[in-house]
Design a protein around this motif. Structure first.
Motif, PDB file in Angstrom:
ATOM      1  N   ARG A  39      -1.961  21.263  -5.554  1.00 39.52           N
ATOM      2  CA  ARG A  39      -2.058  20.587  -4.244  1.00 39.52           C
ATOM      3  C   ARG A  39      -0.880  19.626  -4.039  1.00 39.52           C
ATOM      4  NH1 ARG A  39      -6.513  21.064  -1.156  1.00 39.52           N
ATOM      5  NH2 ARG A  39      -8.394  21.953  -2.100  1.00 39.52           N
ATOM      6  N   ALA A  40      -0.504  18.910  -5.097  1.00 45.09           N
ATOM      7  CA  ALA A  40       0.614  17.974  -4.970  1.00 45.09           C
ATOM      8  C   ALA A  40       1.884  18.712  -4.557  1.00 45.09           C
ATOM      9  CB  ALA A  40       0.818  17.222  -6.276  1.00 45.09           C
ATOM     10  N   LEU A  41       2.140  19.863  -5.184  1.00 44.26           N
ATOM     11  CA  LEU A  41       3.341  20.641  -4.840  1.00 44.26           C
ATOM     12  C   LEU A  41       3.232  21.254  -3.442  1.00 44.26           C
ATOM     13  CD1 LEU A  41       4.119  22.394  -8.236  1.00 44.26           C
ATOM     14  CD2 LEU A  41       5.506  20.655  -7.086  1.00 44.26           C
ATOM     15  N   LEU A  42       2.030  21.723  -3.089  1.00 43.11           N
ATOM     16  CA  LEU A  42       1.841  22.292  -1.744  1.00 43.11           C
ATOM     17  C   LEU A  42       2.055  21.218  -0.677  1.00 43.11           C
ATOM     18  CD1 LEU A  42      -1.285  24.515  -2.492  1.00 43.11           C
ATOM     19  CD2 LEU A  42       0.964  25.357  -1.737  1.00 43.11           C
ATOM     20  N   ASP A  43       1.517  20.001  -0.918  1.00 40.81           N
ATOM     21  CA  ASP A  43       1.720  18.901   0.041  1.00 40.81           C
ATOM     22  C   ASP A  43       3.194  18.539   0.141  1.00 40.81           C
ATOM     23  OD1 ASP A  43      -0.958  18.697   0.715  1.00 40.81           O
ATOM     24  OD2 ASP A  43      -1.394  17.187  -0.818  1.00 40.81           O
ATOM     25  N   ALA A 102       0.829  -1.203   0.000  1.00 35.71           N
ATOM     26  CA  ALA A 102       0.000   0.000   0.000  1.00 35.71           C
ATOM     27  C   ALA A 102       0.870   1.263   0.000  1.00 35.71           C
ATOM     28  CB  ALA A 102      -0.921  -0.006   1.211  1.00 35.71           C
ATOM     29  N   VAL A 103       1.956   1.255   0.785  1.00 39.47           N
ATOM     30  CA  VAL A 103       2.862   2.415   0.831  1.00 39.47           C
ATOM     31  C   VAL A 103       3.530   2.622  -0.531  1.00 39.47           C
ATOM     32  CG1 VAL A 103       5.020   3.280   1.816  1.00 39.47           C
ATOM     33  CG2 VAL A 103       3.294   2.255   3.299  1.00 39.47           C
ATOM     34  N   THR A 104       3.982   1.532  -1.142  1.00 36.81           N
ATOM     35  CA  THR A 104       4.638   1.631  -2.448  1.00 36.81           C
ATOM     36  C   THR A 104       3.699   2.226  -3.488  1.00 36.81           C
ATOM     37  OG1 THR A 104       6.053  -0.265  -1.942  1.00 36.81           O
ATOM     38  CG2 THR A 104       5.797   0.318  -4.263  1.00 36.81           C
ATOM     39  N   ARG A 105       2.471   1.758  -3.495  1.00 37.29           N
ATOM     40  CA  ARG A 105       1.497   2.270  -4.469  1.00 37.29           C
ATOM     41  C   ARG A 105       1.187   3.740  -4.212  1.00 37.29           C
ATOM     42  NH1 ARG A 105      -0.749  -2.737  -3.237  1.00 37.29           N
ATOM     43  NH2 ARG A 105      -2.318  -1.773  -1.870  1.00 37.29           N
ATOM     44  N   TRP A 106       1.078   4.114  -2.932  1.00 37.96           N
ATOM     45  CA  TRP A 106       0.733   5.504  -2.616  1.00 37.96           C
ATOM     46  C   TRP A 106       1.825   6.457  -3.093  1.00 37.96           C
ATOM     47  CZ3 TRP A 106       2.109   9.970  -0.230  1.00 37.96           C
ATOM     48  CH2 TRP A 106       1.082  10.883   0.034  1.00 37.96           C
ATOM     49  N   PHE A 107       3.068   6.125  -2.822  1.00 38.75           N
ATOM     50  CA  PHE A 107       4.149   7.013  -3.242  1.00 38.75           C
ATOM     51  C   PHE A 107       4.357   6.980  -4.757  1.00 38.75           C
ATOM     52  CE2 PHE A 107       5.404   7.030   1.289  1.00 38.75           C
ATOM     53  CZ  PHE A 107       5.580   8.399   1.436  1.00 38.75           C
ATOM     54  N   ALA A 108       3.986   5.862  -5.395  1.00 38.41           N
ATOM     55  CA  ALA A 108       4.030   5.836  -6.860  1.00 38.41           C
ATOM     56  C   ALA A 108       3.012   6.806  -7.444  1.00 38.41           C
ATOM     57  CB  ALA A 108       3.771   4.418  -7.365  1.00 38.41           C
ATOM     58  N   ASP A 109       1.868   6.937  -6.750  1.00 33.96           N
ATOM     59  CA  ASP A 109       0.839   7.879  -7.192  1.00 33.96           C
ATOM     60  C   ASP A 109       1.154   9.312  -6.785  1.00 33.96           C
ATOM     61  OD1 ASP A 109      -0.582   5.790  -8.289  1.00 33.96           O
ATOM     62  OD2 ASP A 109      -1.860   5.498  -6.514  1.00 33.96           O
ATOM     63  N   HIS A 110       2.049   9.479  -5.809  1.00 37.82           N
ATOM     64  CA  HIS A 110       2.423  10.820  -5.312  1.00 37.82           C
ATOM     65  C   HIS A 110       3.950  10.920  -5.287  1.00 37.82           C
ATOM     66  CE1 HIS A 110      -1.521   9.735  -3.605  1.00 37.82           C
ATOM     67  NE2 HIS A 110      -1.825  11.027  -3.726  1.00 37.82           N
ATOM     68  N   PRO A 111       4.574  10.928  -6.457  1.00 33.97           N
ATOM     69  CA  PRO A 111       6.048  10.830  -6.506  1.00 33.97           C
ATOM     70  C   PRO A 111       6.773  12.014  -5.881  1.00 33.97           C
ATOM     71  CG  PRO A 111       5.129  11.341  -8.668  1.00 33.97           C
ATOM     72  CD  PRO A 111       3.973  10.986  -7.797  1.00 33.97           C
ATOM     73  N   GLN A 112       6.098  13.167  -5.718  1.00 30.98           N
ATOM     74  CA  GLN A 112       6.771  14.342  -5.171  1.00 30.98           C
ATOM     75  C   GLN A 112       6.644  14.439  -3.649  1.00 30.98           C
ATOM     76  OE1 GLN A 112       8.678  16.289  -7.059  1.00 30.98           O
ATOM     77  NE2 GLN A 112       8.153  14.942  -8.788  1.00 30.98           N
ATOM     78  N   ARG A 113       5.893  13.461  -3.054  1.00 29.14           N
ATOM     79  CA  ARG A 113       5.633  13.548  -1.618  1.00 29.14           C
ATOM     80  C   ARG A 113       6.696  12.820  -0.809  1.00 29.14           C
ATOM     81  NH1 ARG A 113       0.436  14.517   0.003  1.00 29.14           N
ATOM     82  NH2 ARG A 113       1.433  14.691   2.051  1.00 29.14           N
TER      83      ARG A 113
END
Length: 634
Positions: free
Chosen positions: A550-554, A455-466
């Motif tokens: 939002r992605a950049l702000l996060d 789940a963590v791997t998939r989440w960061f794959a979807d949010h690569p800048q986080r």
């Protein structure tokens, strides 16, 4: 009176002299019903006892031999430890001789002997022929090497030898466990004036004393032991292997019947579905078809139902299969209980085997995980520690309390706690939850950690800048309950896989994101805006719209360069720190927050000030006190 906790059962065809033999051996007439005495036919269970040479007493259950009373016969066979197979010399082996022997074999009885009766009614040559007939029947059964004793219950011929052999066999037979939880399938119920309800049976586990509170299942009716009788005398306790009568208070005659179970409260619940291993008799006239209607005999219960084959479309005579039996009326069972199955129409014994579980769900045929789990349970039935490990493994990622584990394996809580500790020493079980009150199988822990990692791997794959992931989103993606997820993420953090951060966030150890001029430019915009920041929607132009902004702000929040104070309010970290310091200074100087003074100092408006103050409340800087805000803890 001391009791040898062993019960002897009779078996054999109708009119082969079972009751006569019991009466001759013990001096007690097991036929208690008026109709039985008038017709000379045993209809229901009879009870007697005899004395060993050392003075201890052993119980006898006399069962009916007629085909119409097979249900009563099987009920009587529950709890017996050894059998006397009775065959009349004038008839030889008959249909119920074969069926009773098969039933005893299916019930797992392993010791016994044969009484060849009515030898006074035939010539010696016929006695020899009958004995040869019996020996042929016994080939391949648990009585294959059992001695055969020619006797006459009328003239007494051979009774001394038979009695001596029976005494020796009873004295040598291993007794049932008297520790642990008490369970007694009810054989007979009656009311006695001045005493109330009396239930008789043979306890199959544990012991019960006067004053103990017990439970009747199905139904859950609680009652108290007023008195215990065994073999005609008052006794201190009922224990496994004693044919006993319990005088129970707070229980009416209508609350209990044959087929019910009286047990220690909290361990048994009646089940409408059970999974089992069934072994068919080899001499059946045809295969057993899936979903055949049967009668299940287990304990003293005999409900009807259908048998669902799980690893075969049909089962040939002599075959074996895993199955689920779906019942019309619930039964009370434990893993490892023996059972007999009889076809309903036409009626004959199919086979039997062992109960594996009380099923919570309908099981589907040919499902590999179902078959694997049931096979694992089957292979661990004789080892309590392994049975518990198998149960934990089958719970997957559902934590198990000691109480739940004890009820599953039918052992008392203290013994279950000890078994769990031993599994922990073997690295097979892990304490989970607050205070270590719950448990998981060690393999389950590893599979749960793998689920979270995915789940963590998939989440960061979807949010690569986080750099940080919200724990709530990871838990939802993993599909785990909150307590299990919290426990597993703490283990992952201890192993160095992740870092658990304040505010309910998770970071991958060592994860870094390269500097991005676009993010730097966005941070500069926030700094310039101070406490009047633009919304993500307003910042979206040139950044891929609101979602990109939002992605950049996060990402800036993850880096500690911005703070999200509300859903649409992101403030540069420098501006947020200055505002927080101003709030603290204002409250300290005035004793409470003075809003107009703060608004003027921060050069902002109500639109941005309210979410800022609510964020400070939520993060523990300030708190509401009546109509005002004050510093928390002051």
């Amino acid at each position: 009176m001391e009791i040898q906790p062993v019960v002897v059962g009779t078996a054999g065809h109708i009119d082969h002299g079972k009751s006569t033999l019991v009466r001759a051996l013990t001096g007690i007439d097991p036929d208690r019903l008026k109709e039985e005495k008038e017709r000379g036919l045993t209809i229901d269970l009879g009870f007697a006892n005899f004395e060993l040479p050392d003075g201890r007493r052993v119980g006898i259950v006399d069962v009916p031999g007629h085909e119409r009373f097979i249900r009563n016969m099987v009920a009587g066979a529950t709890g017996i430890d050894l059998v006397v197979l009775v065959v009349a010399a004038d008839d030889g082996v008959m249909p119920q001789t074969r069926e009773h022997l098969a039933i005893m074999q299916l019930l797992g009885i392993q010791r016994g002997l044969v009484a060849l009766t009515k030898i006074d009614a035939v010539d010696p040559e016929l006695v020899e022929l009958a004995e040869a007939d019996v020996r042929e029947l016994l080939a391949g059964t648990f009585l294959e090497t059992a001695p055969i004793y020619p006797v006459s219950g009328v003239k007494g011929t051979g009774l001394d030898e038979l009695r001596a052999a029976l005494c020796e066999l009873a004295a040598e037979t291993a007794t049932r466990r008297a520790d642990g939880i008490f369970r007694m399938p009810v054989q007979r119920v009656f009311s006695k004036q001045g005493f109330g309800t009396v239930c008789t049976g043979i306890p199959v586990a544990g012991s019960a004393r006067v004053g103990d509170v017990l439970e009747v299942q199905p139904g859950g009716k609680r009652c108290k032991v007023r008195a215990v009788h065994a073999y005609g005398r008052e006794h201190g306790e009922a224990r496994a292997g004693h044919s006993s009568a319990l005088n129970l208070t707070d229980l009416s005659r209508d609350d209990v019947a044959r087929g019910h179970v009286i047990a220690t409260p909290g361990y048994f619940v009646a089940a409408s579905m059970v999974a089992a291993r069934i072994d068919l008799l080899a001499d059946l006239p045809r295969p057993l078809r899936d979903r055949s209607r049967i009668r299940l005999h287990t304990g003293t219960a005999d409900p009807t139902g259908e048998i669902v084959l799980l690893d075969a479309a049909e089962l040939a005579p002599g075959g074996s299969a895993l199955c689920q039996i779906r019942l019309d009326d619930p039964v009370v069972v434990a893993p490892g209980d023996r059972f007999v199955a009889r076809l309903l129409s036409p009626e004959f014994t199919l086979g039997g085997g062992q109960i594996l579980e009380e099923s919570r769900h309908r099981l589907k045929a040919f499902k590999s995980f179902v078959l694997d789990e049931l096979s694992a349970t089957e292979s661990s039935l004789d080892r309590e520690e392994d049975l518990l490990a198998t149960f934990l493994l089958r719970q997957h990622l559902e934590t198990t309390s000691v109480e739940k584990a004890a009820a599953a394996i039918k052992r008392d809580r203290a013994e279950t706690q000890d078994l769990l500790a031993r599994l922990a020493e073997r690295k097979l079980a892990v304490r989970a939850g607050r205070g270590g009150a719950s448990w998981l199988h060690a393999d389950t822990v590893e599979s749960g950690l793998a689920t979270i990692e995915g789940a963590v791997t998939r989440w960061f794959a979807d949010h690569p800048q986080r750099l940080k992931a919200p724990l709530l989103e990871i838990r939802r993606a993993a599909g785990l309950e909150a307590d299990v997820f919290s426990f597993l993420t703490e283990i992952a953090a201890e192993r160095g896989s992740y870092e658990l951060l304040p505010g309910g966030e998770l970071a991958i150890a060592g994860r870094a994101v390269e500097s991005d001029p676009v993010a730097d430019g966005l941070h500069a915009q926030l700094l310039e805006a101070g406490l009047r920041p633009p919304t993500p929607a307003e910042l979206g132009e040139g950044l891929g719209g609101e979602k990109g902004a939002r992605a950049l702000l996060d990402r800036l929040c993850d880096q500690g360069r911005a703070v999200r104070v509300a859903a649409d309010v992101y403030v540069a970290k420098e501006a947020f720190d200055a505002a927080r310091d101003a709030v603290v200074e204002n409250c300290t100087r005035n004793g409470q927050l003075v809003i107009p003074e703060l608004r003027e100092k921060l050069d902002t408006t109500r639109k941005w000030l309210i979410p800022l103050l609510e964020h400070l409340d939520a993060t523990g800087v300030t708190m509401r006190q009546g109509a005002f805000r004050v510093l928390r803890g002051r």
